[in-house]
Design a protein around this motif. Structure first.
Motif, mmCIF file in Angstrom:
data_model
loop_
_atom_site.group_PDB
_atom_site.id
_atom_site.type_symbol
_atom_site.label_atom_id
_atom_site.label_comp_id
_atom_site.label_asym_id
_atom_site.label_seq_id
_atom_site.Cartn_x
_atom_site.Cartn_y
_atom_site.Cartn_z
ATOM 1 N N PHE A 78 3.186 8.994 -6.307
ATOM 2 C CA PHE A 78 2.559 7.746 -5.899
ATOM 3 C C PHE A 78 2.621 7.576 -4.383
ATOM 4 O O PHE A 78 1.692 7.057 -3.766
ATOM 5 C CB PHE A 78 3.232 6.553 -6.579
ATOM 6 C CG PHE A 78 2.894 6.410 -8.036
ATOM 7 C CD1 PHE A 78 1.590 6.167 -8.433
ATOM 8 C CD2 PHE A 78 3.864 6.517 -9.004
ATOM 9 C CE1 PHE A 78 1.270 6.025 -9.770
ATOM 10 C CE2 PHE A 78 3.552 6.383 -10.344
ATOM 11 C CZ PHE A 78 2.248 6.139 -10.730
ATOM 12 N N ALA A 79 3.749 8.005 -3.785
ATOM 13 C CA ALA A 79 3.889 7.900 -2.328
ATOM 14 C C ALA A 79 2.844 8.751 -1.619
ATOM 15 O O ALA A 79 2.191 8.301 -0.670
ATOM 16 C CB ALA A 79 5.298 8.325 -1.912
ATOM 17 N N VAL A 80 2.661 9.978 -2.076
ATOM 18 C CA VAL A 80 1.663 10.870 -1.470
ATOM 19 C C VAL A 80 0.257 10.303 -1.655
ATOM 20 O O VAL A 80 -0.557 10.288 -0.722
ATOM 21 C CB VAL A 80 1.764 12.282 -2.082
ATOM 22 C CG1 VAL A 80 0.625 13.163 -1.593
ATOM 23 C CG2 VAL A 80 3.101 12.911 -1.737
ATOM 24 N N ALA A 81 -0.034 9.802 -2.867
ATOM 25 C CA ALA A 81 -1.361 9.247 -3.147
ATOM 26 C C ALA A 81 -1.653 8.030 -2.266
ATOM 27 O O ALA A 81 -2.756 7.889 -1.724
ATOM 28 C CB ALA A 81 -1.454 8.854 -4.622
ATOM 29 N N ALA A 82 -0.659 7.150 -2.105
ATOM 30 C CA ALA A 82 -0.865 5.940 -1.292
ATOM 31 C C ALA A 82 -1.075 6.285 0.177
ATOM 32 O O ALA A 82 -1.927 5.690 0.847
ATOM 33 C CB ALA A 82 0.330 5.003 -1.448
ATOM 34 N N ILE A 83 -0.318 7.249 0.698
ATOM 35 C CA ILE A 83 -0.462 7.619 2.105
ATOM 36 C C ILE A 83 -1.815 8.267 2.356
ATOM 37 O O ILE A 83 -2.482 8.006 3.369
ATOM 38 C CB ILE A 83 0.690 8.557 2.528
ATOM 39 C CG1 ILE A 83 1.978 7.756 2.642
ATOM 40 C CG2 ILE A 83 0.380 9.230 3.847
ATOM 41 C CD1 ILE A 83 1.908 6.597 3.629
ATOM 42 N N ILE A 84 -2.264 9.130 1.435
ATOM 43 C CA ILE A 84 -3.593 9.725 1.584
ATOM 44 C C ILE A 84 -4.660 8.639 1.615
ATOM 45 O O ILE A 84 -5.585 8.669 2.438
ATOM 46 C CB ILE A 84 -3.861 10.731 0.443
ATOM 47 C CG1 ILE A 84 -2.965 11.956 0.601
ATOM 48 C CG2 ILE A 84 -5.331 11.158 0.423
ATOM 49 C CD1 ILE A 84 -3.066 12.949 -0.538
ATOM 50 N N ALA A 85 -4.534 7.651 0.717
ATOM 51 C CA ALA A 85 -5.497 6.554 0.678
ATOM 52 C C ALA A 85 -5.445 5.723 1.958
ATOM 53 O O ALA A 85 -6.492 5.349 2.510
ATOM 54 C CB ALA A 85 -5.219 5.667 -0.534
ATOM 55 N N ASN A 86 -4.242 5.445 2.457
ATOM 56 C CA ASN A 86 -4.117 4.622 3.664
ATOM 57 C C ASN A 86 -4.630 5.345 4.902
ATOM 58 O O ASN A 86 -5.310 4.745 5.753
ATOM 59 C CB ASN A 86 -2.649 4.220 3.870
ATOM 60 C CG ASN A 86 -2.176 3.222 2.832
ATOM 61 O OD1 ASN A 86 -2.971 2.724 2.038
ATOM 62 N ND2 ASN A 86 -0.899 2.927 2.813
ATOM 63 N N LEU A 87 -4.313 6.630 5.031
ATOM 64 C CA LEU A 87 -4.822 7.390 6.167
ATOM 65 C C LEU A 87 -6.339 7.541 6.079
ATOM 66 O O LEU A 87 -7.025 7.580 7.109
ATOM 67 C CB LEU A 87 -4.153 8.762 6.221
ATOM 68 C CG LEU A 87 -2.662 8.759 6.562
ATOM 69 C CD1 LEU A 87 -2.112 10.177 6.579
ATOM 70 C CD2 LEU A 87 -2.417 8.079 7.899
#
Length: 314
Positions: free
Chosen positions: A160-169
């Motif tokens: 979830f952390a990786v997915a959220a950071i990809i979405a935010n970037l």
């Protein structure tokens, strides 16, 4: 609070591949414009002359902007400073002119419009200061990204952390891509808007992920697979999303339409960020979590079998 409730889950994940392809193309286009055209940096990053002038009565900012623009300073910034009588003017570097010459030219032009104007101070902001501001801004952005990843990894799971950071970037790069493509001025206030979008976007992702975790743990949904769980989580938060983002977008649009030149690019960056933040939370963050293979076992600790020998009398 809910205005409506959708009883049947919308199959968002069925179209995840198509929307992720669109996101990838948009992201690639933003990166291309950033590399090809670059950002139109304000004098806070490139250096220039800062003037503070005072009037006997409330200043006419539009009139001052017209005077400054007529002198050839198209990228100038004019805003109130402290009181309605005090005005701060930022002017870009002009080849062959120093700060004293620039300030004299501007103050003489302003006096033809209003003889009560007086010059309070003049400062030169060098390129070295601009480089330091750019470095500090990138450092702040990096700390925000790392902090969000650590928070989400502890609260949920690393996928979830990786997915959220990809979405935010994804949101941040697209905002920068818009500013590069249209050559809108990128200032410290725009950088503040970008950092605000990071926090705002991750909040929406956390809401969706929290509902995903609840759904995985709910025995009523034990037969649902991961895409169906994600569809249910997103559908069940749609009403909240519309209320929250709708109200926020109304406020930001009011700043964009009525805030004047000082708030224009700040509000514009927030407007773009909120729109793409909604999109990325549904079609980027959730889909990337699905591609990474998030499953029920990632969020539910297996129950250890009870040792039948416990408590036995020997």
């Amino acid at each position: 609070m809910e205005f409506f409730r959708i009883k049947k889950d919308i199959p968002f994940m069925r179209h995840a591949l198509v929307f992720n392809a669109i996101s990838a193309l948009t992201f690639a286009a933003a990166v291309f414009f950033l590399l090809a055209k670059g950002l139109h940096l304000s004098i806070e990053f490139t250096g220039g002359t800062v003037m503070e002038v005072a009037y006997a009565q409330p200043a006419n900012l539009e009139g001052i902007r017209k005077v400054v623009n007529d002198l050839g300073y198209a990228d100038s910034q004019v805003q109130s400073f402290g009181t309605a009588q005090d005005v701060l003017i930022r002017l870009p570097v002009q080849k062959g002119s120093n700060s004293a010459q620039v300030s004299t030219q501007v103050i003489d032009a302003l006096k033809t419009q209003d003889a009560t104007v007086s010059l309070k101070r003049v400062e030169f902001v060098g390129p070295q200061v601009g480089e330091e501001l750019a470095h500090d801004g990138l450092t702040a952005l990096a700390f925000v990204v790392v902090g969000i990843m650590i928070y989400l990894a502890f609260r949920f799971e690393w996928k979830f952390a990786v997915a959220a950071i990809i979405a935010n970037l994804h949101d941040v790069v697209i905002i920068l891509g818009f500013f590069a493509f249209f050559q809108w001025e990128f200032s410290l206030t725009v950088l503040a808007a970008v950092l605000a979008v990071l926090g705002y976007s991750v909040n929406e992702s956390v809401v969706v992920f929290d509902r995903v975790r609840e759904t995985f743990r709910d025995r009523r949904f034990g037969k649902l697979d991961t895409p169906e769980v994600l569809n249910h989580a997103i559908t069940s938060t749609i009403s909240r999303t519309i209320i929250t983002h709708g109200c926020t977008q109304l406020m930001v649009l009011s700043m964009l339409l009525f805030g004047g030149p000082t708030l224009h690019y700040f509000a514009l960056a927030l407007t773009i960020g909120i729109l793409f933040g909604i999109y990325s939370s549904v079609f980027v963050a959730a889909a990337v979590a699905m591609w990474l293979g998030v499953k029920r076992e990632d969020l539910i600790k297996p129950v250890k079998p009870k040792d039948e020998t416990d408590g036995a009398v020997v």
